[in-house]
Structures are given as structure tokens and as C-alpha cells.
Design a protein around this motif. Structure first.
Motif, PDB file in Angstrom:
ATOM      1  N   LYS A 293     -94.910  -7.145  96.451  1.00  0.00           N
ATOM      2  CA  LYS A 293     -94.665  -6.324  95.263  1.00  0.00           C
ATOM      3  C   LYS A 293     -93.763  -7.066  94.298  1.00  0.00           C
ATOM      4  N   ALA A 294     -93.778  -6.637  93.045  1.00  0.00           N
ATOM      5  CA  ALA A 294     -92.893  -7.252  92.062  1.00  0.00           C
ATOM      6  C   ALA A 294     -92.068  -6.162  91.400  1.00  0.00           C
ATOM      7  N   SER A 295     -90.749  -6.307  91.468  1.00  0.00           N
ATOM      8  CA  SER A 295     -89.871  -5.311  90.852  1.00  0.00           C
ATOM      9  C   SER A 295     -89.921  -5.464  89.328  1.00  0.00           C
ATOM     10  N   LYS A 296     -89.461  -4.440  88.633  1.00  0.00           N
ATOM     11  CA  LYS A 296     -89.428  -4.491  87.154  1.00  0.00           C
ATOM     12  C   LYS A 296     -88.601  -5.677  86.682  1.00  0.00           C
ATOM     13  N   ASP A 297     -87.486  -5.882  87.393  1.00  0.00           N
ATOM     14  CA  ASP A 297     -86.603  -6.994  87.060  1.00  0.00           C
ATOM     15  C   ASP A 297     -87.315  -8.324  87.107  1.00  0.00           C
ATOM     16  N   LEU A 298     -88.047  -8.506  88.204  1.00  0.00           N
ATOM     17  CA  LEU A 298     -88.757  -9.758  88.426  1.00  0.00           C
ATOM     18  C   LEU A 298     -89.834  -9.941  87.352  1.00  0.00           C
ATOM     19  N   GLN A 299     -90.512  -8.826  87.009  1.00  0.00           N
ATOM     20  CA  GLN A 299     -91.552  -8.897  85.983  1.00  0.00           C
ATOM     21  C   GLN A 299     -90.975  -9.324  84.641  1.00  0.00           C
ATOM     22  N   LYS A 300     -89.743  -8.888  84.403  1.00  0.00           N
ATOM     23  CA  LYS A 300     -89.101  -9.203  83.139  1.00  0.00           C
ATOM     24  C   LYS A 300     -88.632 -10.658  83.121  1.00  0.00           C
ATOM     25  N   LYS A 301     -88.080 -11.064  84.234  1.00  0.00           N
ATOM     26  CA  LYS A 301     -87.510 -12.394  84.321  1.00  0.00           C
ATOM     27  C   LYS A 301     -88.599 -13.473  84.383  1.00  0.00           C
ATOM     28  N   PHE A 302     -89.645 -13.175  85.119  1.00  0.00           N
ATOM     29  CA  PHE A 302     -90.738 -14.144  85.250  1.00  0.00           C
ATOM     30  C   PHE A 302     -92.061 -13.485  84.859  1.00  0.00           C
ATOM     31  N   PRO A 303     -92.292 -13.275  83.564  1.00  0.00           N
ATOM     32  CA  PRO A 303     -93.525 -12.611  83.145  1.00  0.00           C
ATOM     33  C   PRO A 303     -94.736 -13.500  83.445  1.00  0.00           C
ATOM     34  N   VAL A 304     -95.844 -12.876  83.767  1.00  0.00           N
ATOM     35  CA  VAL A 304     -97.043 -13.657  84.068  1.00  0.00           C
ATOM     36  C   VAL A 304     -98.158 -13.374  83.076  1.00  0.00           C
ATOM     37  N   PHE A 305     -99.068 -14.311  82.944  1.00  0.00           N
ATOM     38  CA  PHE A 305    -100.282 -14.080  82.152  1.00  0.00           C
ATOM     39  C   PHE A 305    -101.419 -14.905  82.746  1.00  0.00           C
ATOM     40  N   ILE A 306    -102.622 -14.548  82.315  1.00  0.00           N
ATOM     41  CA  ILE A 306    -103.786 -15.299  82.790  1.00  0.00           C
ATOM     42  C   ILE A 306    -104.357 -16.112  81.642  1.00  0.00           C
ATOM     43  N   ARG A 307    -104.499 -17.405  81.892  1.00  0.00           N
ATOM     44  CA  ARG A 307    -105.185 -18.243  80.902  1.00  0.00           C
ATOM     45  C   ARG A 307    -106.643 -18.275  81.351  1.00  0.00           C
ATOM     46  N   ALA A 308    -107.484 -17.541  80.618  1.00  0.00           N
ATOM     47  CA  ALA A 308    -108.872 -17.366  81.065  1.00  0.00           C
ATOM     48  C   ALA A 308    -109.723 -18.539  80.631  1.00  0.00           C
TER      49      ALA A 308
END
Lengths: 522, 329
Positions: A293-308
Motif C-alpha cells: 500500500k502507499a500512504s498519502k504521505d508517500l504519494q505526495k513525496k514520491f508521486p508516480v506517473f505512467i509514460r505510455a
């Protein structure tokens, strides 16, 4: 249960992949309903939520003196194993089938757990008890991946792993349709395509000398090769899921992508960490990997995206037979419907000669891309690593000369060879380790190094030998990052031994200061 | 019991039991290197222990030897010493010291279970018991060694193209494994590491059934397919083991009870065969000895001390220098 627990016992102890496959095949060959349970357990699809580590401790304290248990646990260091060894066996118990045992445990009511589950444990042998506790607490940690189980099954019945992988996520316990198809009794199970994982199209490394003479640059397009993890994103009106390249469902670790993506498509791309579509390197990505799982904090600190970079289905339409150029149009359409912060498109590099592409490969974005991908413009989407369609062209690795400091024996075949090497550079008059490598050398070089280590050991720390500081290794690596965990302050990505530098004296090796400067680390 | 100190030294008459450094008079319980050392003036031990010391360290490893039969009395001043079977390895003994009606037993290393390679353990009642505690945790409950050796025999039948290298301590364990194989009707020649040769010859001479054995010599690789090779644990990791075809690494040791340990050491086929008492045997011996005073030496003494105190026995750990090397059994 006896058979299954001895399977796990043997799997944990053998270092050889081939032996593991053989052990799995022998098990799957001989059993009926039990093997469905075994498959569910080995692929981590069966666990009992109500039996947690804390519950098990409570139960064991009911059986043996708490202090004696604690002394033992201290020594063994593994809860399942300590409990299995210390639990008093009731010799009267009969051996049960794996399937019967699991079904009986499922029937236990929450209020009766203490007595009923304890009773079950008492009737098993040590090894069976160990197995059952491992099953209950989930995460077997026996060195067997889901992929290995699939490989064993595929080889046993002369199918390809890709075929199994393709239908895997649509299968359900007790996998009747899978086993029947494997035995050629029925045709391949038909599964809702939205639940299907589609084996990915993979690239071959380019052979600079041969391939560039042979291939026409105009027939290819290029994209940057990003250092993230390959993912397949499945989007439909009622669900979104994300799979890794081996077909593991990793949706729960990346909720921001699952929550924001819309449409109806299957997308192929690279998962990266970074805000505003600026990738920040593999080091940051690692903060998000291997987590359930990813906490809100982690999502904020290390945001992810997909390069399609590719699309396999769009609004129910199978695009895999279309050319890459055609598919790209659909991909752009899909991306326009998803103008969130989570998905962007892989840039296409324009070039007309291979020479022109070289500068993109080596220079662009410096450390953030690993090289370029070269793709045939009219290639279909083909699973596996087919030759002639997609190529990867990695940047030249970075090289550094470092001094061999420590060595350790390897595993399996290499268990009698000193094959893991730690090397370092100068820090004033001392050496400081900058990395560890266990590949890249030839068999001959390994023999030479092994002999040197045995004859020049100056100190031993458990299994680790310190050696005379004489050998210089040219180390190749993909990248290097600052690190707070290492004394040297740096961490290398994929270091390997390039060659032994017999020609160089050790005082010409860089200092850590010079090293950091050369590879631009603050 | 205050006549003996924590180093198993009786100051009054200048006698040591299993001393690490060269001493004037040393009573030696058995031939393992952490108990029997080179260079004492006078060694008192069973004949077999003395023979083993001479094989390992040479005829002149002590100035004087006094062999004792089990039960034979040896007195120095008002101290009476007798040796009693410990069931650990060939020649192993417990030491009973009697002084002014106080009976003190030093078990040395011992096991209660049956073993054809040595005289089996005899319980000696006493007031003070100094017991070892190598496997002094309740997780150690040794299985029947016959079942363990069957695992090896089965593996040989299944893996015909592999050779099985069994790690076993050169003195005692190696010969016990050989004897257990013979008991289970394994009649092939057993191949041994060079360091085992003299000891195996001695066991044979002492009429212990270890069957036909031969030293490993460099023949072509395929010769060892399907064979059993016995070697000291240190050789498993050495270059020595490279000469064999697809070896399956086995280890005969009580430590193999713990899977994680076997895995760490790269053991593929762990055989839980121990020459030490397991937890229940330790407790049973303590109880049956009727001793009120229990001192616990090398091993996992904490749990055993805790247990004895719970039984209202006076108990404390006794840390003897140079012991507790887990590789050694």
C-alpha cells in the motif's frame, strides 16, 4: 499435507532453479485436488486473515512457558519455525490431506480459534506445522516466484509460459479449466479480456556492428528508454488495474493511478516517479516499489506517473494486429481523455540516420534515460522477445577503476568460489567501499580472482574475507546516486566487473572526492 | 562443591578437567579438540580417549598417560575419581568426583540415546551436576537418527547422477553416520576426506561397524556419481568439494533442526543427527540425577538455568573459556 510440506522444505533448501522446477513438477504430476490448493498457496492467493502473528504468539503461550518460548524465538529468529519446533506434538494425530486440512480450518469459527486451531497444530508433525503457519500468515518466502510456478507447469505440459500468463488473472480456484487445458483435454480457457494480462512485447539489445548495416533507419522510430518499471494498465468502465511485466497485480500500491484513470483501454508503458512528468530517478522509484500500500504521505513525496508508449485495446477493439504507427493514433486519443497528472506520452525521436540517433542515445537528459528504444514502424504488438521488431540501445556504461577490498563466497554453483566482490576508492590514506559486484567476469577471471583471494587474505569477518589491496577492477555500472546508507555516500546501480586492470598501480585510483566530481554527485 | 571453580579446576590437588591450556594434571572427558589439548604433563582418561589423543596430536602429546576403565577408581588425597560412559563418542566419559560424601558429576558432552559406536550413557546419581547445554532450548528435540539416515538413502536412490557430500565432524559424527548407514543396510563403499582416515581406521580396529571405506583420491569425476562422501564441515566450502559431480550438500548435526540455519550454510539435505542430548534428555538427566545443585556449561544455558530455578534447584551458568564453538560437536 506431508507431501506438500516436504515440497516446501526442499524448495527452501535448494539453491538451484532447475531443481526447484523439478520439485514443483514432481508435485503437480502426482496429485489431484491437492494440487489446486498447492497452486493457490504458491501463487499467494490463499491466506487466512484471522490468523496473524500476534494470534499465533497467544496460542503458543498457551502451550509452553512464555520465557522458554522467548529464549527459543531469540535463537531461531523466525516465528513460524520456532512455533513449529516448540509446539508439543500429539502423536495420535492422523496425516491429513492438504485440501481437507485447509477446508477444516476455513470452517473454524472466530470464537473457537484458540481451541480448534491449537488442536490442528498439535496433530501435525514439525514440518507440517511449519508449512501450515507459513500458509496462514501468508508470504511463504521460500524463494519461489509466481513466475517459476508457471514455468514449471508450462514445461511439464509442453505449453509456453506466456500462454499461462495470458489467462492467469482470469483463472479461479480450483483451476479445473487450467489443468484440463494443460493436459490437452479441453481447449484454452476463455476468459473475459478485461481480466487478461497480455504478455508484453520485449526488445532485443541491438548489435551495433551487424544491425545498423542491415537495418534501414527510415523504417524505424525511436523513443527514450526510461529507467522505471514496465507496466500494463487495464482500464474499463468499472475497474482499473495495473500489472507488472510478470503479470503481478500491483494496483494497490499505486492508488493515484487507479483512482484517476478513465476510459476503456489496455495501455503499455513505463511507471516512473516524479512530479509534473519529470522523472526523478530509480532511487526515488524504489521508495514506492515492493509495498502493498502507499500512504498519502508517500504519494505526495514520491508521486508516480505512467509514460505510455503503446496501446493494445481501445474501446473493446483489439489493436494488436495494427502497426505501431496506427496504434499510436489510438494511444494519443486515449491520452487526450486522461489529461490528469498520471499519464503522459513517450516522445518520438525524429532521426534519419543511425549516426544521428547516437547523439540522442548518449546525451539526452543525461542521467535520466538509459538509452533509446528502436521500434519498427509497422510492427504488430507481439508477445515475447521476437527478433527484428523492437531493439534497445543502451548508453555506454559508466566505468571506474576501483580496488578489490573484500570477497565473499557465492551461492549454488559458485558456493566454493569467492565470487562476490566489494571494491573501493581512496579517502585520504584509507579505502572506502563504493560497491559490490558478482557478475561480469569471465570464468577464467573468476578462477584467478578466487585464487588471489585465498592466497592473500589479510582478515576474516565471518564469511567475508579482506584481501591485500593489490587488484584493480574496472567496474561498469549503469548509474550512481547519493546515498546516506553507505559510508562512501554513493550507491551504484547494477555494478559489474568489466575487466581486471593488471596494468594500473593502486595509487592511481580515484579518491572518493574525485569520483563524486566525475559522476556529478553532490 | 566449592572445591571446584568455574574453570573446572580443583586447586587443592592441582587437577583440571578438560583444560584449554597445558596443565600439570588433566582429566580428559573425550577426544574433541575443545576438550582434549596438547601439552599436559599428566593425562587421565579412558584408554580410547588416550588413543585418540595420540592419533590426533602424536604419541608425545602428554608426558604421562593414565588410562582408566569405566568405573575404575583413581584417588588423589581424599578425592576419588571414577569415569562413567557419556555416550557422546568412542571413549567419552563423565567424571564423578567423590569427596567427604559429596558426589559431583561433570557430564562432559553426552547423549542419552542409543549409539553403536560407543558405550552408551549411564546415569550417575549425585549431589552436584555440572551438565553441558549445547542444545539447551526446547526447540531441540532430536528425531530418530534412523529416520534421518533414511532420508540420505532415499536421496541417493532418487538422485543417481549426483554425489552426496555429508558434512560431519571428523571424530565421532563421521563414524556414527557410517555406522547408521550400515545399520540401514547400506553396504556400498563410503568415501572419506583424508582427514578422517586415521580415525576411521581406529574405529574399525576397535570393532565398531563402519563398513568398507576408502579415501577420496582424484579419480575422474563421474566415478563419484551415486556415491556417499563424508567430509568435515569445513571441507564443504573448500576447493576440495569442486572435484565432485553435481554434489548434494548434506550435513549431519543437531543444528540442522533449524531450517533457516541449514539454508544459511547452503545445506540442501539437513540430517538431524546429534551426539548431544536434546532438551528433554537434558531435563530428564537433571531430574534423575537427583542433584540439588545444577551448574550449566557451554551452550544455550539461559533457558536451562531458568527451567532449573523453576524446579527449585540451585542453578547457575558456568562459562568455560574456549567452549561453545557451534561447528564442533
Amino acid at each position: 499435507m506431508k507431501k506438500f510440506s516436504s515440497l516446501l522444505h526442499n524448495l527452501i533448501l535448494t539453491p538451484s532453479r532447475n531443481t526447484k522446477i523439478k520439485l514443483l513438477q514432481d508435485y503437480f504430476k502426482t496429485l489431484d485436488i491437492n494440487r489446486a490448493y498447492a497452486l493457490a498457496i504458491l501463487s499467494d492467493q490463499l491466506s487466512f486473515q484471522f490468523i496473524k502473528a500476534s494470534k499465533l504468539r497467544e496460542l503458543v503461550y498457551g502451550q509452553v512457558d512464555q520465557h522458554l518460548f522467548d529464549y527459543s524465538y531469540d535463537y531461531v529468529g523466525d516465528l513460524a519455525e520456532t512455533i513449529s519446533l516448540i509446539w508439543p506434538t500429539n502423536k495420535e494425530g492422523k496425516s491429513q490431506n492438504l485440501s481437507t486440512l485447509i477446508e477444516n480450518i476455513k470452517k473454524i469459527k472466530k470464537s473457537e480459534i484458540n481451541t480448534e486451531f491449537s488442536k490442528v497444530l498439535s496433530e501435525l508433525s514439525n514440518n507440517e506445522r511449519w508449512t501450515l503457519i507459513k500458509i496462514c500468515t501468508g508470504g511463504l518466502r521460500i524463494g519461489v516466484s509466481e513466475r517459476l510456478v508457471k514455468t514449471a507447469l508450462a514445461d511439464l505440459y509442453n505449453k509456453s509460459v506466456n500462454e499461462i500468463e495470458e489467462i492467469w488473472h482470469g483463472l479461479e480456484f480450483p483451476y479445473e479449466n487450467l489443468f484440463q487445458w494443460l493436459k490437452n483435454e479441453t481447449s484454452k480457457p476463455k476468459i473475459d479480456f478485461k481480466k487478461l494480462f497480455h504478455p508484453m512485447m520485449l526488445a532485443n539489445p541491438i548489435d551495433e556492428e551487424k544491425d545498423f548495416k542491415r537495418l534501414d533507419a527510415n523504417e524505424f522510430q525511436a523513443e527514450y528508454k526510461w529507467d522505471g518499471i514496465r507496466v500494463q494498465l487495464m482500464v474499463s468502465s468499472n475497474s482499473v488495474s495495473l500489472y507488472s511485466r510478470t503479470g503481478d497485480n500491483i494496483s494497490s500500491a499505486f492508488p493515484e493511478i487507479i483512482e484517476t484513470t478513465k476510459g476503456d483501454a489496455v495501455i503499455d508503458g513505463e511507471l516512473l516517479v516524479g512530479g509534473n512528468f519529470k522523472p526523478s530517478g530509480f532511487n526515488d522509484l524504489q521508495q514506492r516499489l515492493n509495498r502493498k500500500k502507499a500512504s498519502k504521505d508517500l504519494q505526495k513525496k514520491f508521486p508516480v506517473f505512467i509514460r505510455a508508449y503503446d496501446i493494445l485495446f481501445y474501446k473493446g477493439k483489439d489493436l494488436r494486429k495494427l502497426s505501431l504507427v496506427e496504434r499510436r493514433k489510438y494511444l494519443e486519443k486515449f491520452q487526450k481523455e486522461n489529461t490528469t497528472n498520471q499519464i503522459d506520452l513517450s516522445t518520438i525521436i525524429n532521426f534519419s540516420t543511425w549516426e544521428e540517433l547516437t547523439k540522442y542515445k548518449n546525451n539526452f537528459y543525461d542521467d535520466l534515460n538509459e538509452g533509446v528504444m528502436i521500434k519498427l514502424k509497422n510492427s504488430e504488438y507481439l508477445p515475447g522477445r521476437k527478433k527484428g521488431y523492437w531493439y534497445k540501445w543502451k548508453k555506454n556504461p559508466k566505468l571506474v577503476d576501483a580496488i578489490l577490498m573484500y570477497a565473499q563466497r557465492g551461492h549454488g554453483k559458485r558456493s566454493s568460489y569467492y565470487s562476490d566482490f566489494t571494491f573501493g576508492v581512496w579517502k585520504e590514506n584509507e579505502l572506502v567501499p563504493i560497491g559490490k559486484a558478482y557478475s561480469g567476469y569471465t570464468d577464467k577471471e573468476l578462477l584467478v580472482l578466487d585464487k588471489f583471494i585465498r592466497n592473500n587474505t589479510t582478515n576474516k569477518f565471518g564469511p567475508v574475507r579482506e584481501v591485500k589491496k593489490e587488484i584493480i577492477l574496472e567496474v561498469a555500472f549503469d548509474d550512481v546516486f547519493p546515498s546516506t546508507r553507505h559510508k562512501s555516500g554513493v550507491a551504484m546501480r547494477f555494478p559489474r566487473i568489466h575487466r581486471i586492470r593488471w596494468d594500473k598501480p593502486i595509487n592511481e585510483v580515484l579518491s572518493i572526492k574525485e569520483f563524486k566530481k566525475e559522476f556529478k554527485i553532490d | 562443591m566449592d572445591f571446584i571453580n568455574h574453570q573446572l579446576f580443583i586447586k587443592d590437588i592441582n587437577v583440571h578437567i578438560d583444560p584449554i591450556l597445558p596443565k600439570k594434571t588433566a582429566i580428559i572427558t573425550h577426544g574433541h579438540a575443545d576438550h582434549a589439548r596438547f601439552g599436559h604433563d599428566h593425562v587421565i582418561a579412558t584408554r580410547q580417549t588416550i588413543d585418540i589423543m595420540k592419533i590426533r596430536y602424536g604419541d608425545k602429546c602428554a608426558k604421562k598417560f593414565t588410562p582408566l576403565r569405566y568405573g575404575q577408581k583413581y584417588s588423589i588425597k581424599n578425592y576419588d575419581f571414577t569415569l562413567h560412559p557419556a555416550g557422546h563418542i568412542l571413549g567419552s566419559a563423565q567424571v564423578l568426583i567423590e569427596k567427604n560424601n559429596h558426589r559431583l558429576v561433570i557430564t562432559g558432552d553426552y547423549k542419552v540415546g542409543k549409539d553403536e559406536t560407543c558405550k552408551n550413557f549411564k546415569l550417575v546419581k549425585c549431589d552436584t551436576l555440572i551438565t553441558e547445554a549445547t542444545f539447551g532450548l526446547p526447540i531441540f528435540q532430536h528425531p530418530d537418527p534412523k529416520d534421518e539416515i533414511q532420508k540420505l538413502i532415499r536421496s541417493i536412490k532418487i538422485n543417481k547422477n549426483n554425489c552426496h557430500i555429508v558434512g560431519a565432524y571428523a571424530l565421532g559424527k563421521a563414524q556414527r553416520v557410517m555406522n547408521l548407514l550400515r545399520q540401514q543396510k547400506y553396504n556400498e563403499t563410503i568415501y572419506i576426506h583424508g582427514s578422517l582416515e586415521k580415525l576411521c581406521q581406529y574405529y574399525s580396529k576397535e570393532k565398531i561397524n563402519i563398513g568398507k571405506f576408502e579415501k577420496v583420491s582424484s579419480k575422474d569425476k563421474s566415478f563419484y556419481e551415486g556415491k556417499i562422501i563424508i567430509a568435515p564441515p569445513s571441507a564443504l566450502k573448500d576447493r576440495w568439494s569442486r572435484r565432485f559431480p553435481n554434489p548434494i550438500i548434506c550435513m549431519a548435526s543437531g543444528w540442522m533442526t533449524v531450517k533457516q540455519r541449514a539454508k544459511q550454510q547452503g545445506i540442501e539435505l539437513p540430517l538431524v543427527i546429534s551426539d548431544h542430548s536434546d532438551w528433554n534428555e537434558l531435563l530428564d538427566t537433571i531430574k534423575k540425577s537427583k542433584a540439588k545443585n545444577i551448574l550449566i556449561t557451554h551452550g544455550q544455558e539461559d533457558a536451562l538455568v531458568y527451567y532449573c530455578k523453576k524446579q527449585n534447584l540451585v542453578s547457575k551458568p558456568l562459562s568455560i573459556q574456549g567452549r561453545g564453538d557451534e561447528e564442533i560437536e
